[in-house]
Every structure is written in C-alpha cells, then in structure tokens.
Design an enzyme around this catalytic site. Sequence first.
Site, PDB file in Angstrom:
ATOM      1  N   ASP A 149      41.769  38.353  45.760  1.00 26.84           N
ATOM      2  CA  ASP A 149      41.381  39.109  44.656  1.00 26.84           C
ATOM      3  C   ASP A 149      41.759  38.352  43.042  1.00 26.84           C
ATOM      4  OD1 ASP A 149      40.047  41.055  43.603  1.00 26.84           O
ATOM      5  OD2 ASP A 149      40.637  42.674  44.470  1.00 26.84           O
ATOM      6  N   ASP A 204      32.185  44.760  41.745  1.00 24.84           N
ATOM      7  CA  ASP A 204      32.055  45.679  43.021  1.00 24.84           C
ATOM      8  C   ASP A 204      30.759  46.171  43.366  1.00 24.84           C
ATOM      9  OD1 ASP A 204      34.691  44.638  43.304  1.00 24.84           O
ATOM     10  OD2 ASP A 204      35.606  46.537  43.447  1.00 24.84           O
TER      11      ASP A 204
HETATM   12  C1  GLA Z   1      38.737  44.415  43.722  1.00 26.02           C
HETATM   13  C2  GLA Z   1      37.649  44.060  44.898  1.00 26.02           C
HETATM   14  C3  GLA Z   1      37.578  45.060  45.857  1.00 26.02           C
HETATM   15  C4  GLA Z   1      38.552  45.465  46.497  1.00 26.02           C
HETATM   16  C5  GLA Z   1      39.488  46.090  45.565  1.00 26.02           C
HETATM   17  C6  GLA Z   1      40.770  46.394  46.043  1.00 26.02           C
HETATM   18  O1  GLA Z   1      38.129  45.381  42.907  1.00 26.02           O
HETATM   19  O2  GLA Z   1      36.666  43.439  44.007  1.00 26.02           O
HETATM   20  O3  GLA Z   1      36.557  44.466  46.783  1.00 26.02           O
HETATM   21  O4  GLA Z   1      39.253  44.462  47.255  1.00 26.02           O
HETATM   22  O5  GLA Z   1      39.898  45.273  44.352  1.00 26.02           O
HETATM   23  O6  GLA Z   1      41.783  46.879  45.154  1.00 26.02           O
END
Ligand code: GLA
Length: 403
Positions: A149, A204
């Site tokens: 990430d 997301d």
């Molecule tokens: C980010 C990623 C998500 C998830 C969260 C976890 O937002 O894009 O897919 O992995 O972190 O904290």
Amino acid sequence: MKIQLLFIAYLFCFTTIKAQKYEGLALTPPMGWNSWNTFQTNISDKLVREIADEMVSSGMKDAGYIYLVLDDGWMAKERDSNGNLVPDPKKFPGGIKVLIDYVHSKGLKFGLYNCAGTKTCAGYPGTRGYEYHDARFYASLGIDYLKYDWCNTEGINAKEAYTTMSNALHIAGRPIVFSLCEWGNNKPWEWAQNVGELWRTTGDITAKFDGILDHGTWKQLGVMPIADLQNGLRKYAGPGHWNDPDMLEVGNGMTVNEDRAHFSLWSILAAPLIAGNDLRKMSKETIEILTNKEVIAIDQDKAGMEGYKYKVKDSLEIWVRPLSEGDWAFCFLNRSISQKNIDFNWQSDVIFDTVSKRELNTKTNIYKLRDLWLKKDVGTTKKPLKAIIPAHDVLILRLSTKL
Ligand code: GLA
C-alpha cells in the site's frame, strides 16, 4: 584501476535500480479473496480458517479463486527486537505460519499486506527501511502474494519504492505475486510492468453502483466511477501485468443486477477478481455470480487483452473485449435507473480495435451469440438483437465464429 572501480560502481547502481520481478506469475488476472472490504482490521485465525474452508466448499476454489489475502490489521503495533514484523498475538494466537500452512493444505495460496510507508493505512508497522528484511520474512513464512500500500510515504518516489520492494522479493527467492496499491496517483501503468503483477488504478471501491462516498480527506468510488477511470489504460495491461480497478464488492449490499453488472464489467476489464464479501454468508445469487465460469472465462482469457467502452447512447453503454481465437465479449450495460429495450442491428457497426488491431466485423462474418448469465445460445449476428435490460444490469454475450 580507477576506471574499473567506476565501472563496477556503475554496474552496481544500475542493477539495484533496475526492476527484476519473477517471470511467469499471474499470466491471467489473479483471483482470490481479501479481508478488507468486509472485515477491515477485524480479522482472526478463526476467520481465516473458516474463509479457507468456504473457498473450497462453496466452489470458489474450483472456479479459480486461489489467493486468500489478509489485508491491513494482521500485525501487532511494534516490530520485535530483531526488527521482525509480529502477527497480532490476540488475533493470531498460534502465529501466522500455522495459518499459512493450513491455507496451503487446502490447495490455496496465501497473501499478506504491508505498506511502502512508515506505517500502514491503519497505523501498523510499515516496511519503509525494512524492505529486504521484510521480503526475507515473507519468503520464510511461505507467502505467495503481497499487497503493498501507499500510506504514510511522506513524499518518497513511488517508482523507486515499489522497485526496491520488487527487487527485495526477487532476491528473497520465492515467487510472490506483487500487488501495487498506490491508487494510480503516480501512473504505475507507465512504469510497473516489470515491477509487479498488478497495480491499482484508482482510490478505494465502495459497494455503490454509481456514486462516490466522500469522507472529506479521501473518497471511495462506486463501480461506475471506477470503470470510467479505466479509460485509456488498457494498452498497458497484458499477461503478467494488470490494471487493478480494486477488489470486488459482489455480495456486499448492491442489488443482484448491480452485482452482475459489476462482475461483468470487471471481466471485460481483465481485472483481478478478488472477492471481498463474507463467504460464510453468501446468498445463492452471490455464489452464482462469483462462480459463473463463462463470465470468469472472459476475465481469464489467455490473450489478456483488456476490453473497453465502445459506445454510449442514452445511458446504454456497449463494452467490448477481444478474446483469443477470434471471439469477442460484448456487453450491453444499462446505466440508467429504468429498464431499457434494445434492438441492436449487428449489420450497422464494424468495430476496429486500435490497441489489439482486431476487427469485429458482423457485416461480413456470422458470429454465434451466447448469453453468459442465461448460459444459453441465443442465435447469431444475422438477426438484430432484441432484449430488455433492467436498470443497472447487463446483457453480456460471447461472440464466437465457431457456429
Ligand atoms: C488502503 C487500500 C485498501 C486497504 C486499506 C487498508 O485504503 O487502498 O485497499 O488495503 O488501505 O488500510
């Protein structure tokens, strides 16, 4: 002597910067399950075992879902005195290795999550400065997939950070699928082909069909806004390196029609199919969608050419994807909130795809039509196609020259 030393130093720099990933991984988009969309950090040993069992008993594994990936929240808040990451002892009292062995014993593969920054998005220890150390740790655990990430990265260079981790994984000596998750901020499609197997293209996802969830400092996007943002990216994808429009929200609260549309579009987009629902509580409809082998076959087509939105008229979109052996996927998407009648004359369009250089010529060729949700042959392209498409739903066809 000086020149020789300079040359060696140059070679050293060059080899450390150049990306070196494992060849031959994810030749079709990865399929699996990830904990984040439903459970966030509420994960445990018990949950993972139950999900692994369900992946097998529900038919998900047979349909191709192989990777079980634990997202953020699997770690304790601090590394140990040797600098190793520590699985949260409350969530995983037996540690993580036993769990990985359990998942492997089911014929599945196991993935973990970390972050290029100093901390993960949920505030657990990040990998920055520990890249080689963590890669060795993951290889010793026997993981098969790493989602990496982009929180708390404080201005570091994305290409360098991801390349460093990719090299660290390569040197650790275990084939690990590397999933880049920097939300498309630094256009990974332009540089990550030799760095990892998939890269997120957007922020997301959320279980909404056509809207955005605004949290103030960040936004979550519904299925359609994400699909729109894939425009122009398909030329970067192919076997071993995929655009990732984020994990699936099938079974997480949208209507059955919307789930079907979401799944169909992700298959047209050659997207990784990473389920994000609670597999222990799936409705019959959710299982049917996630395990529809004919739609999955579109996603997993071995030619690996991503599809695209070909046409839009009055909220009716046509998405197409060239497939191997001359076939095409053809998807009518009703984006509006009322049902639509279609009367589509195959003789009216010749589609030329400038990326794959493939032509769909329904004027000169007759194609057999197969409705992939009805799982029925529905005639040929000789006759105009008449159909009713409910709101937020699709009609997805496979066009095949083999009559
Ligand atoms: C980010 C990623 C998500 C998830 C969260 C976890 O937002 O894009 O897919 O992995 O972190 O904290």
